[in-house]
Motif scaffolding. Structure first.
Motif, PDB file in Angstrom:
ATOM      1  N   ILE A 167       0.853  -1.181   0.000  1.00  0.00           N
ATOM      2  CA  ILE A 167       0.000   0.000   0.000  1.00  0.00           C
ATOM      3  C   ILE A 167       0.888   1.230   0.000  1.00  0.00           C
ATOM      4  N   ILE A 168       0.417   2.264  -0.717  1.00  0.00           N
ATOM      5  CA  ILE A 168       1.125   3.546  -0.762  1.00  0.00           C
ATOM      6  C   ILE A 168       0.144   4.641  -0.341  1.00  0.00           C
ATOM      7  N   GLU A 169       0.569   5.448   0.616  1.00  0.00           N
ATOM      8  CA  GLU A 169      -0.181   6.643   1.006  1.00  0.00           C
ATOM      9  C   GLU A 169       0.645   7.859   0.616  1.00  0.00           C
ATOM     10  N   VAL A 170      -0.015   8.908   0.160  1.00  0.00           N
ATOM     11  CA  VAL A 170       0.636  10.172  -0.157  1.00  0.00           C
ATOM     12  C   VAL A 170       0.316  11.125   0.983  1.00  0.00           C
ATOM     13  N   ALA A 171       1.370  11.640   1.631  1.00  0.00           N
ATOM     14  CA  ALA A 171       1.175  12.461   2.825  1.00  0.00           C
ATOM     15  C   ALA A 171       1.691  13.869   2.609  1.00  0.00           C
ATOM     16  N   ASP A 172       0.824  14.800   2.874  1.00  0.00           N
ATOM     17  CA  ASP A 172       1.221  16.201   2.937  1.00  0.00           C
ATOM     18  C   ASP A 172       0.861  16.667   4.344  1.00  0.00           C
ATOM     19  N   SER A 173      -0.418  16.849   4.601  1.00  0.00           N
ATOM     20  CA  SER A 173      -0.860  17.246   5.941  1.00  0.00           C
ATOM     21  C   SER A 173      -1.175  16.035   6.824  1.00  0.00           C
ATOM     22  N   THR A 174      -1.143  14.826   6.262  1.00  0.00           N
ATOM     23  CA  THR A 174      -1.523  13.620   7.015  1.00  0.00           C
ATOM     24  C   THR A 174      -0.329  12.782   7.456  1.00  0.00           C
ATOM     25  N   LEU A 175       0.870  13.317   7.412  1.00  0.00           N
ATOM     26  CA  LEU A 175       2.066  12.519   7.667  1.00  0.00           C
ATOM     27  C   LEU A 175       2.048  11.830   9.033  1.00  0.00           C
ATOM     28  N   GLN A 176       1.704  12.534  10.079  1.00  0.00           N
ATOM     29  CA  GLN A 176       1.705  11.927  11.411  1.00  0.00           C
ATOM     30  C   GLN A 176       0.703  10.780  11.492  1.00  0.00           C
ATOM     31  N   LYS A 177      -0.483  10.977  10.959  1.00  0.00           N
ATOM     32  CA  LYS A 177      -1.511   9.924  10.956  1.00  0.00           C
ATOM     33  C   LYS A 177      -1.047   8.712  10.142  1.00  0.00           C
ATOM     34  N   ASP A 178      -0.427   8.982   8.990  1.00  0.00           N
ATOM     35  CA  ASP A 178       0.043   7.889   8.142  1.00  0.00           C
ATOM     36  C   ASP A 178       1.175   7.104   8.814  1.00  0.00           C
ATOM     37  N   ARG A 179       2.040   7.773   9.541  1.00  0.00           N
ATOM     38  CA  ARG A 179       3.179   7.106  10.196  1.00  0.00           C
ATOM     39  C   ARG A 179       2.745   6.337  11.436  1.00  0.00           C
ATOM     40  N   GLN A 180       1.741   6.802  12.129  1.00  0.00           N
ATOM     41  CA  GLN A 180       1.339   6.145  13.367  1.00  0.00           C
ATOM     42  C   GLN A 180       0.127   5.233  13.150  1.00  0.00           C
ATOM     43  N   TYR A 181      -1.031   5.831  12.971  1.00  0.00           N
ATOM     44  CA  TYR A 181      -2.270   5.070  12.897  1.00  0.00           C
ATOM     45  C   TYR A 181      -2.290   4.096  11.719  1.00  0.00           C
ATOM     46  N   LYS A 182      -1.989   4.591  10.526  1.00  0.00           N
ATOM     47  CA  LYS A 182      -2.104   3.725   9.353  1.00  0.00           C
ATOM     48  C   LYS A 182      -1.028   2.648   9.319  1.00  0.00           C
ATOM     49  N   SER A 183       0.167   2.945   9.796  1.00  0.00           N
ATOM     50  CA  SER A 183       1.189   1.891   9.822  1.00  0.00           C
ATOM     51  C   SER A 183       0.762   0.775  10.770  1.00  0.00           C
ATOM     52  N   GLU A 184       0.152   1.118  11.883  1.00  0.00           N
ATOM     53  CA  GLU A 184      -0.361   0.092  12.805  1.00  0.00           C
ATOM     54  C   GLU A 184      -1.504  -0.692  12.167  1.00  0.00           C
ATOM     55  N   LEU A 185      -2.420   0.013  11.517  1.00  0.00           N
ATOM     56  CA  LEU A 185      -3.564  -0.626  10.864  1.00  0.00           C
ATOM     57  C   LEU A 185      -3.108  -1.634   9.814  1.00  0.00           C
TER      58      LEU A 185
END
Length: 122
Positions: free
Chosen positions: A42-60
């Motif tokens: 999976i690939i997420e593109v992060a601009d304003s969502t970087l913290q959420k992508d690194r914490q919540y989504k990586s755990e998910l």
């Protein structure tokens, strides 16, 4: 490749990642979204969502046993890659610069030039 379409993750989650690289399905997933066994990475593109992508989504994604997870960090012009699942957690987090090249685990013969990937998403 699925772009901003749902994937099904246990127990009852259907996130819509920016990109999901999935196995080919004869029905094109018309009957159901791809699940963990269908997903290569999976690939997420992060601009304003970087913290959420690194914490919540990586755990998910780790808890769903997705073997590889990439974050395209537009703020710093880099790609963060999570790999090596163990006990529902990614054991490695590697940060790559735009000048780097990377081989996805599922496609080791494929080399991704991150400069081109960052230009396409930026």
């Amino acid at each position: 490749m699925r772009v901003q379409l749902p994937v099904t993750l246990p127990p009852h989650s259907e996130p819509e990642p920016d990109f999901a690289i999935v196995k080919i399905d004869a029905t094109l997933y018309r009957d159901r979204p791809p699940g963990p066994s269908d997903i290569y990475f999976i690939i997420e593109v992060a601009d304003s969502t970087l913290q959420k992508d690194r914490q919540y989504k990586s755990e998910l994604y780790a808890q769903a046993s997705i073997p590889e997870y990439w974050i395209i960090n537009l703020q710093n012009n880099q790609v963060i890659i999570y790999r090596q699942l163990q006990d529902n957690c990614y054991q490695t987090e590697q940060i790559f610069k735009a000048s780097d090249k990377v081989q996805p685990l599922a496609f080791p013969a494929l080399t991704v030039d991150l400069k081109k990937l960052l230009i396409l998403t930026g």
